[in-house]
Write a protein that holds these residues in place. Structure first.
Motif, PDB file in Angstrom:
ATOM      1  N   GLU A 166      -9.466   6.778   1.792  1.00  0.00           N
ATOM      2  CA  GLU A 166      -9.156   6.270   0.459  1.00  0.00           C
ATOM      3  C   GLU A 166      -8.316   5.001   0.536  1.00  0.00           C
ATOM      4  OE1 GLU A 166      -8.085   8.919  -2.640  1.00  0.00           O
ATOM      5  OE2 GLU A 166      -9.340  10.570  -1.899  1.00  0.00           O
ATOM      6  N   VAL A 167      -7.475   4.899   1.545  1.00  0.00           N
ATOM      7  CA  VAL A 167      -6.714   3.659   1.749  1.00  0.00           C
ATOM      8  C   VAL A 167      -7.662   2.519   2.121  1.00  0.00           C
ATOM      9  CG1 VAL A 167      -4.989   2.513   3.196  1.00  0.00           C
ATOM     10  CG2 VAL A 167      -4.570   4.833   2.366  1.00  0.00           C
ATOM     11  N   LEU A 203       0.809  -1.216   0.000  1.00  0.00           N
ATOM     12  CA  LEU A 203       0.000   0.000   0.000  1.00  0.00           C
ATOM     13  C   LEU A 203       0.846   1.271   0.000  1.00  0.00           C
ATOM     14  CD1 LEU A 203      -2.689  -1.089   2.628  1.00  0.00           C
ATOM     15  CD2 LEU A 203      -3.101  -0.629   0.204  1.00  0.00           C
ATOM     16  N   HIS A 204       2.155   1.137   0.159  1.00  0.00           N
ATOM     17  CA  HIS A 204       3.018   2.304   0.341  1.00  0.00           C
ATOM     18  C   HIS A 204       2.870   3.316  -0.797  1.00  0.00           C
ATOM     19  CE1 HIS A 204       6.683   4.752   0.475  1.00  0.00           C
ATOM     20  NE2 HIS A 204       6.764   4.437   1.753  1.00  0.00           N
ATOM     21  N   GLU A 249       0.839   5.810   7.182  1.00  0.00           N
ATOM     22  CA  GLU A 249       0.024   6.925   6.708  1.00  0.00           C
ATOM     23  C   GLU A 249       0.431   8.228   7.387  1.00  0.00           C
ATOM     24  OE1 GLU A 249      -4.048   4.407   5.684  1.00  0.00           O
ATOM     25  OE2 GLU A 249      -3.947   5.623   7.500  1.00  0.00           O
ATOM     26  N   GLU A 283      -9.417   1.216  -0.810  1.00  0.00           N
ATOM     27  CA  GLU A 283      -8.554   0.296  -1.574  1.00  0.00           C
ATOM     28  C   GLU A 283      -8.574  -1.091  -0.947  1.00  0.00           C
ATOM     29  OE1 GLU A 283      -5.944   0.840  -4.042  1.00  0.00           O
ATOM     30  OE2 GLU A 283      -6.590   2.866  -4.538  1.00  0.00           O
ATOM     31  N   ILE A 311      -6.916  10.753   3.424  1.00  0.00           N
ATOM     32  CA  ILE A 311      -5.908   9.716   3.217  1.00  0.00           C
ATOM     33  C   ILE A 311      -6.379   8.366   3.743  1.00  0.00           C
ATOM     34  CG2 ILE A 311      -3.543   8.976   3.746  1.00  0.00           C
ATOM     35  CD1 ILE A 311      -2.792  11.972   3.793  1.00  0.00           C
ATOM     36  N   PRO A 312      -6.766   8.244   5.014  1.00  0.00           N
ATOM     37  CA  PRO A 312      -7.162   6.910   5.502  1.00  0.00           C
ATOM     38  C   PRO A 312      -8.428   6.368   4.846  1.00  0.00           C
ATOM     39  CG  PRO A 312      -7.497   8.581   7.201  1.00  0.00           C
ATOM     40  CD  PRO A 312      -6.715   9.228   6.116  1.00  0.00           C
ATOM     41  N   ILE A 369      -2.074   8.990  -3.037  1.00  0.00           N
ATOM     42  CA  ILE A 369      -3.267   9.618  -2.441  1.00  0.00           C
ATOM     43  C   ILE A 369      -2.891  10.911  -1.737  1.00  0.00           C
ATOM     44  CG2 ILE A 369      -5.007   9.338  -0.620  1.00  0.00           C
ATOM     45  CD1 ILE A 369      -4.990   6.306  -1.343  1.00  0.00           C
ATOM     46  N   LEU A 395       0.031   0.217   9.592  1.00  0.00           N
ATOM     47  CA  LEU A 395      -0.597   1.002   8.531  1.00  0.00           C
ATOM     48  C   LEU A 395      -0.791   2.447   8.981  1.00  0.00           C
ATOM     49  CD1 LEU A 395      -1.997   1.290   5.804  1.00  0.00           C
ATOM     50  CD2 LEU A 395      -4.105   0.463   6.875  1.00  0.00           C
ATOM     51  N   ARG A 441       0.542   3.629  -3.009  1.00  0.00           N
ATOM     52  CA  ARG A 441      -0.801   4.185  -3.108  1.00  0.00           C
ATOM     53  C   ARG A 441      -1.010   5.279  -2.075  1.00  0.00           C
ATOM     54  NH1 ARG A 441      -3.336   5.725  -5.898  1.00  0.00           N
ATOM     55  NH2 ARG A 441      -5.427   5.364  -5.075  1.00  0.00           N
ATOM     56  N   ILE A 442      -0.444   5.113  -0.879  1.00  0.00           N
ATOM     57  CA  ILE A 442      -0.559   6.153   0.145  1.00  0.00           C
ATOM     58  C   ILE A 442       0.158   7.414  -0.323  1.00  0.00           C
ATOM     59  CG2 ILE A 442       0.037   6.786   2.517  1.00  0.00           C
ATOM     60  CD1 ILE A 442      -0.254   3.806   3.224  1.00  0.00           C
TER      61      ILE A 442
END
Length: 437
Positions: free
Chosen positions: A178-179, A144-145, A390, A182, A175-176, A151, A386, A147-148
């Motif tokens: 949208e994560v 996820l890195h 973030e 995903e 941010i959170p 975003i 996580l 993608r964060i």
């Protein structure tokens, strides 16, 4: 029994009676009761925690309860298998009321009632945690890195050209959520639905004894979320082509339908709400300490430790509760079987026995990672890595892009006694730094 009557009876017996007792004690000035129902400002919460600490490492609370702000005792209790999590029925000493609480269960995805991972005890807890922990493996988080980062940069690009904004809605929450979208394979256009479910449902996570109106609003939102997520899960099962974490969880036949739904709800509540609050708390702490921001600009490698200090200094998780399954001796006191022990996590994070000058914010504090903001023991936060990722990416990027960021008004707290954070955070952005994107 009519669903509305059933829900109201469940609230009254499981939450309302205890709420009434606490409010009466708070009006009389009891610091512990005030902490649970009337600590709407951070300074109140920490001042009350210090008053409780002054009574001793562990002290009697109300109605056969105990309370501690001692960091070592808090850590030990959270790791002690002689304690279990609290259930609504535990809030009454009368068997008939405990029986009625169980009989009037409104059958909704309540994040603070079983089968939520937050309150399930061994051996069931180990099974559920093992099954859902795949969503938070190092490999999954590493995946996820980027993608964060993407975003975060998109959210910052959208702020360029603005002079002021509410940083919670425009950035910290974005941010959170949208994560999480995903992770749950939620289409981008349906993200507003997650907001609509999460905000009212959070009222069950943010207080030990929610008011009836809050409970009813949360129950409605949770039932709507159940309908939505059931359709979403069925959509994922039919497609079979998605690579999300939720799709991987769906492949495990050991999880029941209710457990999968609870898993998704818990990810939404814990992964979105708590991280949003952590963002807001961190920004306020950093803006109040410009010397620390100057240090981080000169030494950006210090950001990971600074993030830990923000988590310690103003913890989102304020209070936890455990119930003794047998008589337990703690520092000369006996917590009897069935008695509840309230562990003041935020108070433990300000314990002078563990942290030197605990009320000071020090981004270079050498032992700040010893904080208990993610709990400890078998219920340690699954999403801690996580959240850290973030926060590290989001905070450093924010202050790099907008070095003149400043408060543009008084931040508004959420009024929570369990999960403290800001509902609104008005800021003046200042000019964006050239080449900071």
């Amino acid at each position: 029994m009519d669903l509305q009557i059933k829900a109201r009876t469940h609230w009254l017996l499981g939450y309302g009676l205890a709420r009434g007792v606490l409010k009466r004690l708070a009006r009389r000035g009891d610091p512990f009761a005030r902490l649970l129902v009337d600590s709407s400002r951070p300074e109140d919460a920490y001042r009350l925690a210090e008053q409780i600490r002054g009574r001793g490492r562990i002290s009697a609370g109300f109605s056969n309860t105990w309370v501690t702000a001692d960091a070592q005792i808090v850590r030990d209790v959270l790791r002690d298998d002689r304690f279990r999590t609290i259930k609504p029925a535990d809030r009454s000493p009368f068997r008939i009321i405990r029986w009625l609480v169980a009989r009037t269960d409104p059958d909704m995805m309540n994040p603070v009632e079983p089968p939520s991972l937050l309150v399930v005890d061994p051996p069931e807890h180990a099974r559920l945690r093992r099954l859902v922990s795949r969503a938070f493996t190092p490999r999954a988080i590493d995946g996820l890195h980027q993608r964060i980062v993407d975003i975060t940069n998109t959210a910052l690009d959208d702020l360029d050209g603005q002079t002021q904004c509410d940083l919670i809605t425009a950035y910290a929450a974005r941010i959170p959520i949208e994560v999480i979208a995903e992770m749950l394979a939620v289409p981008r256009e349906e993200i507003p639905l997650l907001h609509a479910f999460a905000d009212p449902a959070a009222k069950l996570l943010t207080t030990t004894v929610p008011a009836w109106d809050d409970f009813r609003t949360a129950a409605t939102a949770l039932r709507e979320f159940e309908i939505y997520i059931a359709a979403h899960i069925e959509r994922l099962r039919r497609s079979g082509a998605d690579n999300s974490i939720l799709s991987a969880v769906l492949q495990d036949d050991d999880l029941t339908v209710d457990e999968v739904r609870m898993f998704t709800g818990l990810i939404l509540g814990a992964g979105f709400i708590t991280t949003t609050h952590a963002f807001g708390n961190a920004v306020v702490a950093l803006l109040a300490h410009p010397d620390q921001l100057a240090r981080l600009r000169a030494q950006p490698e210090g950001w990971p430790n600074a993030v830990e200090e923000t988590l310690r200094y103003d913890s989102v998780a304020q209070i936890g509760v455990r119930v003794a399954t047998e008589a337990v001796q703690i520092d000369g006191s006996t917590v009897a079987e069935g008695e509840a022990l309230f562990v003041l996590i935020a108070g433990a994070n300000r314990d002078p026995a563990l942290f030197e000058r605990p009320d000071e914010f020090d981004s270079a504090r050498p032992n700040t990672r010893e904080h208990l903001s993610f709990s400890s023991g078998i219920h340690v936060c699954l999403g801690a890595s996580l959240a850290r990722l973030e926060l590290n990416i989001g905070l450093e990027a924010l202050f790099r892009r907008f070095p003149a960021l400043a408060l543009a008004g008084t931040p508004t707290l959420n009024g929570s006694t369990l999960l403290r954070g800001f509902k609104h955070l008005p800021v003046a952005l200042g000019a964006a730094a050239a080449g900071a994107g």
